[in-house]
Design a protein around this motif. Structure first.
Motif, short mmCIF file in Angstrom:
data_model
loop_
_atom_site.label_atom_id
_atom_site.label_comp_id
_atom_site.label_asym_id
_atom_site.label_seq_id
_atom_site.Cartn_x
_atom_site.Cartn_y
_atom_site.Cartn_z
N ASN A 193 110.67 110.89 147.54
CA ASN A 193 110.41 112.30 147.35
C ASN A 193 111.22 113.12 148.34
N SER A 194 111.77 114.24 147.89
CA SER A 194 112.58 115.11 148.72
C SER A 194 112.52 116.51 148.15
N SER A 195 113.05 117.47 148.92
CA SER A 195 112.98 118.86 148.50
C SER A 195 113.83 119.14 147.28
N ALA A 196 114.83 118.32 147.03
CA ALA A 196 115.69 118.46 145.85
C ALA A 196 116.27 117.09 145.53
N PRO A 197 116.70 116.88 144.28
CA PRO A 197 117.31 115.59 143.93
C PRO A 197 118.57 115.34 144.75
N PRO A 198 118.85 114.10 145.10
CA PRO A 198 120.07 113.78 145.85
C PRO A 198 121.30 113.90 144.97
N GLU A 199 122.46 113.96 145.61
CA GLU A 199 123.72 113.95 144.86
C GLU A 199 123.80 112.68 144.02
N GLY A 200 124.25 112.83 142.80
CA GLY A 200 124.37 111.69 141.91
C GLY A 200 123.16 111.46 141.03
N PHE A 201 122.11 112.26 141.21
CA PHE A 201 120.93 112.11 140.37
C PHE A 201 121.28 112.41 138.91
N GLU A 202 120.81 111.55 138.02
CA GLU A 202 121.01 111.74 136.59
C GLU A 202 119.73 111.41 135.84
N ILE A 203 119.66 111.88 134.61
CA ILE A 203 118.53 111.59 133.75
C ILE A 203 119.01 110.69 132.63
N VAL A 204 118.23 109.68 132.31
CA VAL A 204 118.57 108.72 131.26
C VAL A 204 118.89 109.46 129.95
N GLY A 205 119.96 109.05 129.29
CA GLY A 205 120.32 109.64 128.00
C GLY A 205 121.55 110.50 128.02
N LEU A 206 122.15 110.71 129.16
CA LEU A 206 123.43 111.41 129.32
C LEU A 206 123.79 111.35 130.79
N PRO A 207 124.99 110.87 131.13
CA PRO A 207 126.12 110.55 130.25
C PRO A 207 126.08 109.15 129.62
N ASP A 208 125.20 108.28 130.13
CA ASP A 208 125.13 106.92 129.58
C ASP A 208 124.09 106.85 128.45
N HIS A 209 124.12 105.74 127.71
CA HIS A 209 123.17 105.56 126.62
C HIS A 209 121.73 105.62 127.10
N GLY A 210 120.87 106.16 126.22
CA GLY A 210 119.46 106.30 126.53
C GLY A 210 118.56 105.34 125.78
N THR A 211 117.37 105.78 125.49
CA THR A 211 116.28 104.89 125.07
C THR A 211 116.03 104.84 123.56
N PHE A 212 116.75 105.63 122.76
CA PHE A 212 116.48 105.66 121.32
C PHE A 212 117.15 104.49 120.61
N ALA A 213 116.69 103.29 120.95
CA ALA A 213 117.27 102.07 120.39
C ALA A 213 116.23 100.96 120.44
N GLN A 214 116.52 99.88 119.73
CA GLN A 214 115.59 98.75 119.73
C GLN A 214 115.48 98.09 121.09
N PHE A 215 116.55 98.16 121.87
CA PHE A 215 116.56 97.54 123.20
C PHE A 215 117.14 98.51 124.21
N TYR A 216 116.58 98.46 125.42
CA TYR A 216 117.09 99.29 126.52
C TYR A 216 117.16 98.43 127.76
N THR A 217 118.28 98.52 128.47
CA THR A 217 118.50 97.72 129.67
C THR A 217 118.83 98.62 130.85
N SER A 218 118.22 98.33 132.00
CA SER A 218 118.52 99.08 133.21
C SER A 218 118.08 98.27 134.42
N ASP A 219 118.41 98.78 135.60
CA ASP A 219 118.00 98.15 136.85
C ASP A 219 116.47 98.05 136.90
N GLU A 220 115.99 96.97 137.49
CA GLU A 220 114.54 96.75 137.53
C GLU A 220 113.78 97.88 138.22
#
Length: 333
Positions: free
Chosen positions: A95-122
């Motif tokens: 937790n911090s006062s603002a997101p750190p540099e490099g923060f992204e939300i799943v689904g852009l720019p990389d593939h997101g969750t609207f698929a039969q399978f989704y893979t990411s870091d544990e």
């Protein structure tokens, strides 16, 4: 694997269901068979802002829940068969006062969750709360976390305070209503829809008024400590005019125009607080999951659409027909 893919055309017209290559598995990654994925207004923004026909095909989506079917050799948090949900935030652990540099939300720019399978870091998954179904867990994370940070981390809502939620009906605001009532706070909502006002009262809202009304006239005896603003220009002046002197407005989005005008003299004489908020950290997500388990809170699940009706799901959200969350089922067995 089957996936909802956006390419070539702007908006809903650029969406299709097609076969995509299954994601490769890294040594610290987890592959999940998606049961239900949650639809958010962010998904509408993503497919609207991708204007160029040459933009590569993208699988949108930020929320999902499902079952672990494969783990990398260095994964320690999960094993095959575990039921999990996706953390939609990438690169914001503490937790911090603002997101750190490099923060992204799943689904852009990389593939997101609207698929039969989704893979990411544990570390981008959490265990599915036991009191939630796959449908409920699949629509949870993004909206529930956004509401949690806006209400508690940023807004510091206390049990003896009153919070106002203009535009009730979205996933975020229905979570905020349930959270605020869980701690004993007073909740006032607005909507243009009489049906949504009645549904909010059923969920525990203390008062419900029409968004087009004169708020000060309708609520002349109320002292508003905190207001969660997500509409933008259409209501921003009304929001600042209704909170008590020294009160707080937290804004996390704008469904109308972004640009507003502010009477700065009135603002500083009123000693108001204006705070921005964006989703939340992995640490806050864990806190939020503990909170909803403690209070037995579930998403306000409006509808779950089948995969073949994906366009209807996007249009339903685009037209603001929902009261609460919308899911898309990828349970194709």
């Amino acid at each position: 694997m089957k996936a909802i893919v956006h390419e070539q055309k702007v908006g809903v017209e650029g969406l299709t269901v097609k076969e995509m290559e299954e994601p490769m598995l890294g040594e610290k990654e987890v592959k999940v068979k998606v049961h239900t994925a949650g639809l958010n207004r962010r998904d509408l923004a993503v497919i609207t802002k991708r204007h160029q026909p040459e933009d590569p095909a993208l699988i949108p989506g930020s929320d999902a829940a499902g079952t672990v079917i494969e783990v990398g050799e260095k994964v320690s948090r999960f094993q095959i068969g575990d039921e999990v949900l996706v953390n939609p935030g990438l690169g914001w652990q503490k937790n911090s006062s603002a997101p750190p540099e490099g923060f992204e939300i799943v689904g852009l720019p990389d593939h997101g969750t609207f698929a039969q399978f989704y893979t990411s870091d544990e570390n981008h998954f959490e265990a599915k709360p036991s009191h939630l179904s796959f449908e409920e867990a699949g629509v949870l994370s993004l909206a529930a976390l956004t509401a949690y940070r806006a209400l508690f981390t940023r807004g510091n809502l206390q049990k003896d305070q009153t919070v106002m939620l203009p535009g009730i009906g979205s996933g975020v605001l229905t979570f905020a209503l349930k959270y605020a009532k869980a701690i004993g706070a007073r909740v006032i909502v607005t909507s243009r829809s009489e049906d949504k006002l009645q549904q909010a009262l059923t969920l525990g809202a203390d008062r419900a008024i029409h968004t087009e009304d004169d708020w000060n006239e309708a609520l002349h005896n109320e002292s508003i400590d905190l207001l969660i603003e997500s509409i933008g220009k259409a209501t921003f002046d009304k929001s600042l005019n209704i909170i008590r002197k020294g009160g707080t407005v937290v804004t996390f989005g704008a469904t109308t125009e972004d640009q507003i005008q502010l009477d700065i003299r009135k603002f500083f004489y009123g000693q108001y607080n204006l705070l921005g908020s964006t989703m939340g950290s992995a640490e806050e997500l864990k806190e939020m999951l503990q909170f909803i388990e403690k209070h037995n809170i579930k998403p306000q699940l409006d509808r779950v659409f089948s995969l073949e009706n994906y366009k209807n799901a996007f249009e339903y959200l685009r037209d603001t027909k929902n009261f609460g969350k919308i899911g898309i089922s990828f349970n194709l067995d």
